[in-house]
Design an enzyme around this catalytic site. Structure first.
Site: not given
Ligand code: GLN
Length: 490
Positions: A76, A151, A175
């Site tokens: 990532k 994400s 995410s």
């Molecule tokens: N969707 C959540 C956020 O927007 C979690 C994102 C994540 O786990 N990085 O913060």
């Protein structure tokens, strides 16, 4: 090649059936043919991957290889990679070449796992759909009109479409699990402190944790073990031994106690998704597990608490991007304030700005007690809920997400509905616990993941629980037909 497990790839490499250079080239070719439509990669590092593959082949020939040596992977784009652009999906870091490797990257590089490239992601890991990336949305390999989740959507799409056998991700509120669920692959977010955060660009430091995307629990076990362990460079890394996760995969599940939280099956859960989860639970009963109904009464407070704590930490973490030290700087600033304002104004996207504003507000004098402190108290209650349940059960199960992958654009103007995608995943991050998503079937032709939640540092048990299910079912073996291998490609 694409249907082989990591263990089989390793045997192929060790026995000389194929070389790491061939294996790496095979995946680079798949990226070249398919990534223009998926947009899973921000950067492809072909030259570097092949150089590492060459080293891997030498190590294999000289007998100094470990099990994963020579197996390529994708990272990532939130993990710093020495000499390679590390953007975190943001215009702010579009010109940033990291000067060092994150610990996770370093560990896997030291055993010569070729890095295929850096995967697309929501800007600074804020999002649930991958639509918040400066580099454009990632497409779900099962339906190119739909999101892959976020994400870590790029890593998930890359593994689901077999552009990489495995990939890293990070999970702050879901995410890893949510995109794994939406793309039909296996993902694990380990216990907070299990995997070093050093060199992982910070979003919300008390919640962020690196983890794994793979095609199976058995593959996840191998990569997670290689990534895990104490790191003196991360003060929240926990100094306990990393078990050999593979040795317990075949333990019997007879007598395993599975808790089903009633709050995870209430209103809001799509009925087709619910059916898939219920069928998975039936399968576990056949494997000898016992089902216990449990309650996590503060579940409804997880999202409100998270959306105070995560933005508060983000507003502090992101203050380092000021146009001075690294990243984007606006053209011709008239003075210092102008430089700060325009650099940040030009280079951060809408969602990032929204989080910085809410976080700054929650931390400001007069509001700190009302919001931040209160959210921290809720966090404690949520953690206690889990501990009470774990007195009675070995693992908790439920859905990962309330629905399957939605259409690109469907929720982009409705942040609240986007935030609700994480209703079943966020509580675990607040409690620091490990969680997995395991492919369990399809609803409306899109994949559905079963969530397995464990107590702290029980990743071995969770992988065992997932592996036994994968021995009895073949949901994890499904590949979107477009990306399934053609005979010639093998
Ligand atoms: N969707 C959540 C956020 O927007 C979690 C994102 C994540 O786990 N990085 O913060």
């Amino acid at each position: 090649m694409i249907n082989k497990s990591l263990a089989e790839l390793s045997v192929g490499l060790q026995s000389g059936k194929f070389s790491s250079v061939e294996l790496t080239q095979f995946y680079l070719d798949r990226i070249a043919s398919h990534d223009s439509e998926l947009n899973a990669f921000i950067t492809v590092t072909a030259e570097q991957a092949l150089a590492t593959a060459k080293t891997a082949d030498e190590k294999i020939a000289s007998g100094s290889a470990s099990g994963l040596t020579g197996i390529p992977l994708a990272h990532k784009d939130i993990f710093c990679t020495d000499g390679v652009k590390t953007s975190a999906g943001s215009k702010m870091l579009d010109n940033f070449i990291a000067p060092y490797n994150a610990t996770v990257v370093e560990k896997l590089k030291s055993i010569s796992m070729p890095m295929l490239g850096k995967t697309n992601m929501d800007e600074f890991a804020m999002g649930s759909s991958n639509e918040n990336s400066y580099y454009g949305a990632v497409k779900n390999p099962w339906d190119l009109d739909r999101v892959p989740g976020g994400s870590s959507g790029g890593s998930a799409a890359a593994v689901a479409a077999k552009l990489a056998p495995i990939a890293t991700g990070t999970d702050t509120g879901g995410s890893i699990r949510q995109p794994a669920s939406l793309t039909g692959i296996t993902g694990i977010k380990p216990t907070y402190g299990r995997v070093s955060r050093f060199g992982m660009i910070a979003y919300a430091s008390s919640l962020d944790q690196g983890g794994v995307f793979a095609s199976s629990a058995a593959d996840s076990a191998l990569l997670l073990e290689a990534m895990s362990g104490f790191d003196a460079k991360d003060s929240t890394s926990v100094d306990i031994p990393v078990p050999d996760f593979s040795t317990t995969l075949n333990d019997s599940l007879k007598g395993l106690k599975i808790g089903l939280p009633k709050e995870y099956f209430e209103e809001g859960l799509n009925s087709e998704v619910a059916k898939v989860i219920e069928a998975a639970i039936e399968e576990y009963k056949k494997l000898g597990a016992e089902i216990v109904e449990v309650s996590l009464p503060n579940t409804h407070l997880a999202i409100p608490a998270y959306y105070v704590i995560a933005p508060a930490e983000a507003s502090s973490n992101l203050s380092r991007f000021d146009g001075v030290r690294y990243g984007y700087r606006c053209e011709d600033p008239v003075d210092l304030t102008d430089m700060y304002m325009r650099s940040r104004g030009d280079a951060f996207g809408r969602e990032v700005k929204r989080r910085i504003m809410t976080g700054t507000y929650a931390l400001s004098a007069g509001y700190y007690d009302a919001y931040y402190l209160k959210a921290q108290k809720i966090r404690r209650l949520i953690s206690e809920d889990f501990q009470k349940v774990f007195e009675k059960v070995d693992v908790i199960m439920g859905p990962v997400a309330p629905e399957t992958a939605f259409k690109i654009g469907e929720k982009s103007d409705d942040p609240i509905s986007m935030y609700l995608s994480d209703i079943y995943t966020i509580a675990l991050n607040l409690a620091g616990l490990p969680g997995m998503s395991v492919p369990a079937g399809f609803a409306n032709n899109m994949p559905v993941g079963l969530q397995i939640i464990g107590n702290a540092f029980t990743e071995g048990k969770m992988l065992n629980v997932a592996h036994q299910y994968q021995q009895a079912t073949d949901w994890h073996k499904q590949t979107p037909s477009k990306y399934a291998v053609s005979e010639g490609e093998k």
